[in-house]
Design an enzyme around this catalytic site. Structure first.
Site, short mmCIF file in Angstrom:
data_model
loop_
_atom_site.label_atom_id
_atom_site.label_comp_id
_atom_site.label_asym_id
_atom_site.label_seq_id
_atom_site.Cartn_x
_atom_site.Cartn_y
_atom_site.Cartn_z
N CYS A 139 -141.32 -55.15 63.69
CA CYS A 139 -139.95 -55.26 63.18
C CYS A 139 -139.99 -55.73 61.73
O CYS A 139 -140.69 -56.68 61.40
CB CYS A 139 -139.07 -56.21 63.96
SG CYS A 139 -138.70 -55.66 65.63
N ARG A 150 -143.93 -51.59 59.97
CA ARG A 150 -143.82 -52.70 60.92
C ARG A 150 -143.18 -52.30 62.23
O ARG A 150 -143.26 -53.04 63.22
CB ARG A 150 -142.98 -53.83 60.30
CG ARG A 150 -143.57 -54.44 59.05
CD ARG A 150 -142.63 -55.51 58.53
NE ARG A 150 -142.51 -56.56 59.51
CZ ARG A 150 -143.24 -57.66 59.55
NH1 ARG A 150 -144.17 -57.85 58.64
NH2 ARG A 150 -143.07 -58.57 60.47
N TRP A 174 -139.32 -52.38 66.22
CA TRP A 174 -140.33 -52.06 67.23
C TRP A 174 -139.77 -52.66 68.51
O TRP A 174 -139.67 -53.87 68.65
CB TRP A 174 -141.68 -52.69 66.88
CG TRP A 174 -142.78 -52.24 67.78
CD1 TRP A 174 -143.56 -51.13 67.64
CD2 TRP A 174 -143.26 -52.91 68.95
NE1 TRP A 174 -144.47 -51.05 68.66
CE2 TRP A 174 -144.30 -52.14 69.48
CE3 TRP A 174 -142.89 -54.08 69.62
CZ2 TRP A 174 -144.99 -52.49 70.63
CZ3 TRP A 174 -143.57 -54.43 70.77
CH2 TRP A 174 -144.61 -53.64 71.26
N ASN A 204 -136.41 -60.50 64.43
CA ASN A 204 -137.79 -60.12 64.77
C ASN A 204 -138.32 -61.20 65.70
O ASN A 204 -138.23 -62.39 65.38
CB ASN A 204 -138.63 -60.07 63.47
CG ASN A 204 -140.10 -59.80 63.74
OD1 ASN A 204 -140.45 -59.23 64.76
ND2 ASN A 204 -140.94 -60.20 62.81
N GLY A 205 -138.85 -60.81 66.86
CA GLY A 205 -139.38 -61.80 67.80
C GLY A 205 -138.77 -61.60 69.18
O GLY A 205 -138.21 -60.53 69.47
N GLU A 223 -164.90 -49.19 67.65
CA GLU A 223 -163.91 -49.00 66.58
C GLU A 223 -163.61 -47.51 66.38
O GLU A 223 -162.45 -47.12 66.20
CB GLU A 223 -164.45 -49.64 65.28
CG GLU A 223 -163.62 -49.44 64.04
CD GLU A 223 -162.21 -50.05 64.10
OE1 GLU A 223 -161.88 -50.72 65.09
OE2 GLU A 223 -161.45 -49.78 63.16
N LYS A 253 -159.87 -45.99 66.83
CA LYS A 253 -159.20 -45.26 65.75
C LYS A 253 -158.73 -43.90 66.26
O LYS A 253 -157.63 -43.46 65.98
CB LYS A 253 -160.16 -45.05 64.56
CG LYS A 253 -160.34 -46.28 63.70
CD LYS A 253 -159.14 -46.49 62.80
CE LYS A 253 -159.08 -47.89 62.22
NZ LYS A 253 -158.79 -48.96 63.17
N GLU A 267 -155.73 -44.29 68.79
CA GLU A 267 -154.44 -44.71 68.24
C GLU A 267 -153.86 -43.68 67.29
O GLU A 267 -152.64 -43.56 67.18
CB GLU A 267 -154.52 -46.09 67.58
CG GLU A 267 -155.32 -46.16 66.32
CD GLU A 267 -155.26 -47.54 65.65
OE1 GLU A 267 -154.24 -48.21 65.75
OE2 GLU A 267 -156.27 -47.93 65.03
N HIS A 314 -175.87 -46.33 83.34
CA HIS A 314 -175.22 -47.16 84.36
C HIS A 314 -173.83 -46.63 84.71
O HIS A 314 -173.05 -47.34 85.32
CB HIS A 314 -175.14 -48.61 83.87
CG HIS A 314 -176.50 -49.19 83.58
ND1 HIS A 314 -177.42 -49.43 84.56
CD2 HIS A 314 -177.09 -49.52 82.41
CE1 HIS A 314 -178.52 -49.90 84.01
NE2 HIS A 314 -178.35 -49.96 82.71
N LYS A 320 -147.42 -52.34 62.97
CA LYS A 320 -148.55 -52.89 62.21
C LYS A 320 -148.86 -54.34 62.57
O LYS A 320 -149.99 -54.75 62.45
CB LYS A 320 -148.24 -52.74 60.71
CG LYS A 320 -149.30 -53.26 59.77
CD LYS A 320 -150.44 -52.30 59.61
CE LYS A 320 -151.49 -52.81 58.64
NZ LYS A 320 -152.83 -52.31 58.98
#
Ligand code: F6R
Length: 640
Positions: free
Chosen positions: A22, A47, A95, A121-122, A510, A514, A517, A533, A635
């Site tokens: 947000c 954001r 968001w 925001n929150g 990583e 990447k 996402e 395994h 983000k």
């Protein structure tokens, strides 16, 4: 306290105050609030991009517009139905947490008397009880959000005030904040206060900006960086009033005046713009040599000592440490996994890496002699912050590696090393990750120095190797045409696997993260030794597997991974191999061989991560996806 309207000076140098989840902005001044708010939202869209909205205090009262989806939808709605002119306003890019991303849940939320507009925001944890209270009083709420209750409570508090607080928006905001549980940064405007914007913060980011006769609030400085670099750090549980006549006033929730810390943002609007690149991510990948060089710059003092940015620990404290935990999330957690190898090798301290979101729930054994390192680009990730607070509650020492000066995580830590990657706008972390790796090596050396496990000349020799990394990164970036071609070849694959060993293992994780996402392709990263395994069952004819080969300095591991590649190829895998220059042993088994410059084993992740970033970016682009703003993500994750 009041901050004068003019004559802002620079104080503490701040690098970036970017974080995610947000974006909120408030403006009061003499210019078009709509233009300034929309521009701020454009810069903060990373954001959150589930919906966007704006409220203005116009001559005839409050006007709002809000739309589900990206900011472009709101901009189109405003072009179709323009709002009246105004010089006071606020905006939000969301968001979603409470309620689906539809128009009615978009912020701002407006009180029943249509006088107060609020963005948030929150998460307000007691919103259920507050909502019931409002409903019992006969109010019909029009959204599913936790935020709407604030708008109604605020209007009620404003109307109910008597005595010296009568008609004061900030006093109403303080009264409401005292009733809220959870985390919030809030910004409000009110029809009765055309020259004012009021904000409040608890456990969510909110910074102020001081321009020439104009004032700003933002979730981060990118909200107003195009207008001013003079900024105000707002503390926990504070309420701030921006008044076009009287400047800035800050108090705590009880109304006691407080002196906010001012800082000067040492990057400008251009640093947070695409600068001709198709995607922020491409720009940020290219900025990596500078991000590493800046992070390393000036870290070795004239007397040969590694220096951190802020240290509230004595050498004795550091010598007492007998165990290290590193906590972080996502990509930062992969940096932590690499750091573990360096810390254990250079300091001989046992080091555990833990996902920040898991850390406190398993009741880790911590005491005064434990060092907990928290790694976070934004410095606001709630999971990491909570892990850090848990560590502090257990009396552990806490060191932060962070890209955001003035953010909560470094502020609450005993020592800080800032990465100097500059603003990272693309949701997927790239340059901040490489800067985190560089910072982790420095912290490992700092501990080795404090504990005397390495001599000064040994430390200087490793620093010299670190200082060669910016050129090696630039060299690697110059070789990426081959990786882009591989990306085009793999763009339609349903699954891509990533394999590594030793420090190559976190890089495999990583690479998979990447790709997941950005390209929404099923991807898994795993340790090469685990193939037999279970994982090898995934391989069928043509399955692409990207493998990071460890440097030949680790001969036993090097040859084992080459055997693993042969095993996978024998089962039909298409092998894409990342190896150091001159390593030709693997060539017969690689369908594609990507060379990166040779560098000491522990430092190799700085280079082997780059093809992973480029591959994911290219595949997402070819698939027609929004590289900078992947679906469902934001983000900065400032909720748990
Ligand atoms: C992935 C990514 C995330 C972040 C994670 C932690 O590309 O960017 O996994 O690394 O959300 O964020 P910070 O570092 O801000 O704590």
């Amino acid at each position: 306290m009041s901050v004068p309207r003019h004559g802002a000076q620079s104080c503490d140098v701040l690098m970036t105050t970017l974080s995610r989840m947000c974006g909120i902005i408030g403006y009061v001044g003499t210019k078009s609030a709509e233009d300034i708010v929309l521009e701020g939202l454009r810069r903060m869209e990373y954001r959150g991009y589930d919906s966007a909205g704006i409220a203005l205090v116009a001559v005839d009262g409050l006007v709002t517009a809000k739309k589900a989806g990206k900011l472009a939808n709101l901009e189109k709605a405003l072009a179709d139905q323009p709002l009246p002119p105004a010089t006071t306003g606020l905006g939000h890019t969301r968001w979603a947490t409470h309620g689906p991303p539809v128009d009615r849940n978009a912020h701002p939320h407006v009180s029943a008397d249509r006088k107060a507009a609020v963005v948030h925001n929150g998460i307000i944890e007691n919103f259920g009880a507050l909502r019931s209270e409002l409903e019992r009083a006969g109010l019909e709420l029009s959204s599913d959000t936790d935020t709407e209750v604030v708008a109604h409570l605020l209007a009620a508090a404003h109307a109910a005030q008597t005595g010296p607080d009568a008609g004061r928006l900030a006093a109403a905001m303080r009264a409401v904040c005292l009733r809220l549980e959870g985390s919030f940064s809030l910004v409000t405007v009110h029809a009765d206060h055309p020259g004012q914007v009021v904000g409040a913060r608890r456990n969510q980011p909110l910074v102020g900006g001081i321009g020439d006769g104009e004032y700003f609030l933002g979730s981060d400085v990118s909200a107003f960086i195009a207008h001013t670099r003079d900024a105000l750090e707002l503390g926990q549980d504070q309420v701030v009033t921006l008044d076009v006549e009287h400047g800035v006033t800050v108090t705590d929730f009880a109304g006691t005046p407080v002196q906010p810390k001012r800082f000067y943002v040492d990057w400008d609007a251009a640093a947070a713009e695409k600068g001709g690149y198709a995607w922020f991510m491409l720009k940020e990948i290219d900025e990596q040599p500078a991000a590493i060089a800046d992070t390393l710059r000036g870290r070795l003092s004239e007397t040969g000592q590694i220096v951190l940015d802020e240290v509230r620990l004595s050498d004795e404290d550091l010598r007492d440490i007998d165990k290290v935990f590193i906590v972080a999330c996502g990509t930062a957690n992969h940096a932590a996994m690499v750091a573990k190898y360096a810390i254990e090798h250079w300091t001989r301290l046992p080091c555990e890496v833990e996902l920040a979101s898991e850390f406190r729930y398993r009741d880790p054994v911590l005491d005064r002699s434990t060092l907990v390192i928290a790694i976070s680009q934004s410095g606001e990730t709630m999971d990491t912050l909570m892990a850090l607070r848990h560590a502090k509650d257990q009396r552990a020492r806490v060191l932060a590696i962070c890209n955001t000066n003035g953010s909560t995580i470094p502020r609450e830590s005993d020592a800080v090393l800032y990465t100097r990657a500059g603003p990272e706008v693309a949701v997927a972390s790239t340059k901040a990750f490489l800067a985190q790796l560089a910072a982790c090596y420095l912290v490992a050396l700092y501990l080795a120095q404090a504990r005397g496990t390495k001599y000064a000349d040994e430390i200087a020799a490793i620093v010299a190797q670190l200082n060669m990394l910016p050129d090696a990164v630039a060299d690697t970036l110059g070789r990426m045409d081959q990786v882009r071609a591989i990306g085009r070849e793999l763009a339609k694959e349903p699954t891509i696997l990533f394999v590594g060993r030793h420090v190559g293992y976190p890089i495999a994780l990583e690479g998979a993260l990447k790709l997941k996402e950005l390209a929404y392709i099923h991807a898994e990263g795993f340790a090469a030794g685990e193939l037999k395994h279970g994982y090898i069952s995934l391989i069928e004819e043509g399955t692409p597997v990207v493998t990071v080969i460890p440097a030949r300095g680790r001969n036993s591991v090097h040859s084992k991974v080459i055997s693993n590649i042969q095993e996978m190829r024998a089962r039909g895998a298409k092998t894409i191999v990342i190896a150091a220059d001159g390593d030709d042993e693997v060539a017969p088994y690689a369908d594609h061989l990507i060379y990166v410059p040779t560098t000491p084993t522990l430092l190799a992740p700085v280079l082997t991560a780059i093809p992973m970033q480029v591959l994911a970016c290219e595949i997402a682009d070819i698939r027609g996806l929004d590289v900078d703003q992947p679906r469902n993500l934001a983000k900065s994750v400032t909720v748990e």
